[in-house]
Design a protein around this motif. Structure first.
Motif, PDB file in Angstrom:
ATOM      1  N   LEU A 243      -9.263  55.359  22.142  1.00  0.00           N
ATOM      2  CA  LEU A 243      -8.062  55.062  22.922  1.00  0.00           C
ATOM      3  C   LEU A 243      -8.087  53.615  23.401  1.00  0.00           C
ATOM      4  N   TYR A 244      -9.216  53.173  23.919  1.00  0.00           N
ATOM      5  CA  TYR A 244      -9.342  51.793  24.386  1.00  0.00           C
ATOM      6  C   TYR A 244      -9.101  50.819  23.243  1.00  0.00           C
ATOM      7  N   GLN A 245      -9.665  51.093  22.083  1.00  0.00           N
ATOM      8  CA  GLN A 245      -9.460  50.216  20.932  1.00  0.00           C
ATOM      9  C   GLN A 245      -7.993  50.183  20.536  1.00  0.00           C
ATOM     10  N   GLU A 246      -7.339  51.322  20.627  1.00  0.00           N
ATOM     11  CA  GLU A 246      -5.917  51.396  20.314  1.00  0.00           C
ATOM     12  C   GLU A 246      -5.089  50.535  21.273  1.00  0.00           C
ATOM     13  N   VAL A 247      -5.414  50.594  22.553  1.00  0.00           N
ATOM     14  CA  VAL A 247      -4.703  49.795  23.560  1.00  0.00           C
ATOM     15  C   VAL A 247      -4.924  48.311  23.294  1.00  0.00           C
ATOM     16  N   ILE A 248      -6.160  47.922  23.009  1.00  0.00           N
ATOM     17  CA  ILE A 248      -6.464  46.519  22.727  1.00  0.00           C
ATOM     18  C   ILE A 248      -5.696  46.047  21.494  1.00  0.00           C
ATOM     19  N   LEU A 249      -5.704  46.836  20.455  1.00  0.00           N
ATOM     20  CA  LEU A 249      -4.978  46.450  19.234  1.00  0.00           C
ATOM     21  C   LEU A 249      -3.481  46.362  19.481  1.00  0.00           C
ATOM     22  N   ASP A 250      -2.940  47.287  20.256  1.00  0.00           N
ATOM     23  CA  ASP A 250      -1.511  47.257  20.563  1.00  0.00           C
ATOM     24  C   ASP A 250      -1.146  45.981  21.317  1.00  0.00           C
ATOM     25  N   HIS A 251      -1.901  45.664  22.365  1.00  0.00           N
ATOM     26  CA  HIS A 251      -1.621  44.439  23.134  1.00  0.00           C
ATOM     27  C   HIS A 251      -1.927  43.186  22.312  1.00  0.00           C
ATOM     28  N   GLY A 252      -2.909  43.276  21.425  1.00  0.00           N
ATOM     29  CA  GLY A 252      -3.244  42.128  20.579  1.00  0.00           C
ATOM     30  C   GLY A 252      -2.172  41.839  19.541  1.00  0.00           C
ATOM     31  N   ARG A 253      -1.593  42.888  18.984  1.00  0.00           N
ATOM     32  CA  ARG A 253      -0.558  42.720  17.958  1.00  0.00           C
ATOM     33  C   ARG A 253       0.815  42.447  18.545  1.00  0.00           C
ATOM     34  N   LYS A 254       1.102  43.092  19.671  1.00  0.00           N
ATOM     35  CA  LYS A 254       2.407  42.943  20.335  1.00  0.00           C
ATOM     36  C   LYS A 254       2.184  42.599  21.803  1.00  0.00           C
ATOM     37  N   PRO A 255       1.690  41.396  22.070  1.00  0.00           N
ATOM     38  CA  PRO A 255       1.391  41.051  23.459  1.00  0.00           C
ATOM     39  C   PRO A 255       2.640  41.036  24.337  1.00  0.00           C
ATOM     40  N   ARG A 256       2.478  41.557  25.530  1.00  0.00           N
ATOM     41  CA  ARG A 256       3.556  41.534  26.514  1.00  0.00           C
ATOM     42  C   ARG A 256       3.592  40.150  27.155  1.00  0.00           C
ATOM     43  N   ASN A 257       4.764  39.723  27.552  1.00  0.00           N
ATOM     44  CA  ASN A 257       4.948  38.432  28.226  1.00  0.00           C
ATOM     45  C   ASN A 257       4.515  37.244  27.368  1.00  0.00           C
ATOM     46  N   PHE A 258       4.631  37.389  26.062  1.00  0.00           N
ATOM     47  CA  PHE A 258       4.300  36.312  25.131  1.00  0.00           C
ATOM     48  C   PHE A 258       5.555  35.463  24.943  1.00  0.00           C
ATOM     49  N   ARG A 259       5.677  34.494  25.823  1.00  0.00           N
ATOM     50  CA  ARG A 259       6.855  33.634  25.828  1.00  0.00           C
ATOM     51  C   ARG A 259       6.573  32.435  26.723  1.00  0.00           C
ATOM     52  N   ARG A 260       7.391  31.446  26.597  1.00  0.00           N
ATOM     53  CA  ARG A 260       7.327  30.288  27.488  1.00  0.00           C
ATOM     54  C   ARG A 260       8.144  30.621  28.730  1.00  0.00           C
ATOM     55  N   LEU A 261       7.645  30.293  29.883  1.00  0.00           N
ATOM     56  CA  LEU A 261       8.328  30.553  31.140  1.00  0.00           C
ATOM     57  C   LEU A 261       8.891  29.215  31.628  1.00  0.00           C
ATOM     58  N   GLU A 262      10.184  29.017  31.401  1.00  0.00           N
ATOM     59  CA  GLU A 262      10.813  27.709  31.628  1.00  0.00           C
ATOM     60  C   GLU A 262      10.814  27.264  33.090  1.00  0.00           C
ATOM     61  N   ASP A 263      10.945  28.198  34.027  1.00  0.00           N
ATOM     62  CA  ASP A 263      11.038  27.801  35.436  1.00  0.00           C
ATOM     63  C   ASP A 263       9.720  28.021  36.192  1.00  0.00           C
ATOM     64  N   ALA A 264       8.608  27.868  35.488  1.00  0.00           N
ATOM     65  CA  ALA A 264       7.289  28.105  36.076  1.00  0.00           C
ATOM     66  C   ALA A 264       6.949  27.059  37.134  1.00  0.00           C
ATOM     67  N   ASP A 265       6.206  27.509  38.124  1.00  0.00           N
ATOM     68  CA  ASP A 265       5.674  26.616  39.168  1.00  0.00           C
ATOM     69  C   ASP A 265       4.302  26.060  38.775  1.00  0.00           C
ATOM     70  N   ARG A 266       3.587  26.819  37.991  1.00  0.00           N
ATOM     71  CA  ARG A 266       2.228  26.444  37.601  1.00  0.00           C
ATOM     72  C   ARG A 266       2.073  26.603  36.095  1.00  0.00           C
ATOM     73  N   HIS A 267       1.191  25.779  35.534  1.00  0.00           N
ATOM     74  CA  HIS A 267       0.967  25.798  34.089  1.00  0.00           C
ATOM     75  C   HIS A 267      -0.439  25.301  33.811  1.00  0.00           C
ATOM     76  N   ALA A 268      -1.097  25.899  32.836  1.00  0.00           N
ATOM     77  CA  ALA A 268      -2.409  25.414  32.397  1.00  0.00           C
ATOM     78  C   ALA A 268      -2.623  25.809  30.947  1.00  0.00           C
ATOM     79  N   ARG A 269      -3.492  25.047  30.297  1.00  0.00           N
ATOM     80  CA  ARG A 269      -3.902  25.344  28.923  1.00  0.00           C
ATOM     81  C   ARG A 269      -5.342  25.843  28.965  1.00  0.00           C
ATOM     82  N   GLY A 270      -5.627  26.834  28.136  1.00  0.00           N
ATOM     83  CA  GLY A 270      -6.984  27.361  28.045  1.00  0.00           C
ATOM     84  C   GLY A 270      -7.515  27.250  26.638  1.00  0.00           C
ATOM     85  N   ASP A 271      -8.821  27.037  26.541  1.00  0.00           N
ATOM     86  CA  ASP A 271      -9.454  26.834  25.244  1.00  0.00           C
ATOM     87  C   ASP A 271     -10.811  27.513  25.228  1.00  0.00           C
TER      88      ASP A 271
END
Length: 154
Positions: free
Chosen positions: A8-36
């Motif tokens: 079940l956990y693997q299924e949840v990870i794969l679901d979020h990995g393939r179809k991530p929620r909130n995968f978008r640019r947030l135009e009116d954001a107050d904060r922003h950072a890049r991660g690597d």
């Protein structure tokens, strides 16, 4: 039973990995950072919008990476909504403990619901090289909330 839960956990990870929620640019954001994550090449940008009381009204991300890093960012953006910056940072600290050890003995009742939701990523503790994948989004969130422009999982 344990194998069913792991599946079940693997299924949840794969679901979020393939179809991530909130995968978008947030135009009116107050904060922003890049991660690597230089070890495996995971990269992301995170945007956070705060409400008038300093709580996270919205969070979104874009990037490229493995299923674990994308699933973690997806779950994180859902979980931190409505939290103050301090609460989100505390949740991130507890999540990193979960990712490194597989458990979070000091999470307490106030974070029980959130940590139960994030428990699906607790299995990365068995694979130390994947911990950085799972925690990249949380490092990036801390950077954004602290006003830094960049974060690394190193």
């Amino acid at each position: 039973m344990f194998d069913d839960l792991r599946d079940l956990y693997q299924e949840v990870i794969l679901d979020h990995g393939r179809k991530p929620r909130n995968f978008r640019r947030l135009e009116d954001a107050d904060r922003h950072a890049r991660g690597d994550n230089p070890l495996c090449g995971d990269r992301m940008e995170l945007w956070v919008k705060l409400d008038g009381d300093g709580h996270i009204a919205d969070a979104a991300f874009q990037g490229k990476g493995c299923a674990i890093s994308m699933a973690s960012a997806s779950l994180m953006t859902e979980t931190v909504r409505g939290k103050s910056a301090a609460e989100a940072k505390e949740l991130g600290t507890k999540f990193r403990e979960l990712a490194m050890t597989g458990t979070c003995p000091d999470c307490g009742a106030d974070l029980a619901e959130e940590m139960e939701r994030l428990q699906v990523l607790g299995g990365v503790a068995e694979y130390p090289s994947r911990v950085k994948c799972a925690t990249l989004a949380w490092h990036t969130l801390n950077a954004a909330l602290e006003g830094a422009k960049e974060a690394s999982s190193e």
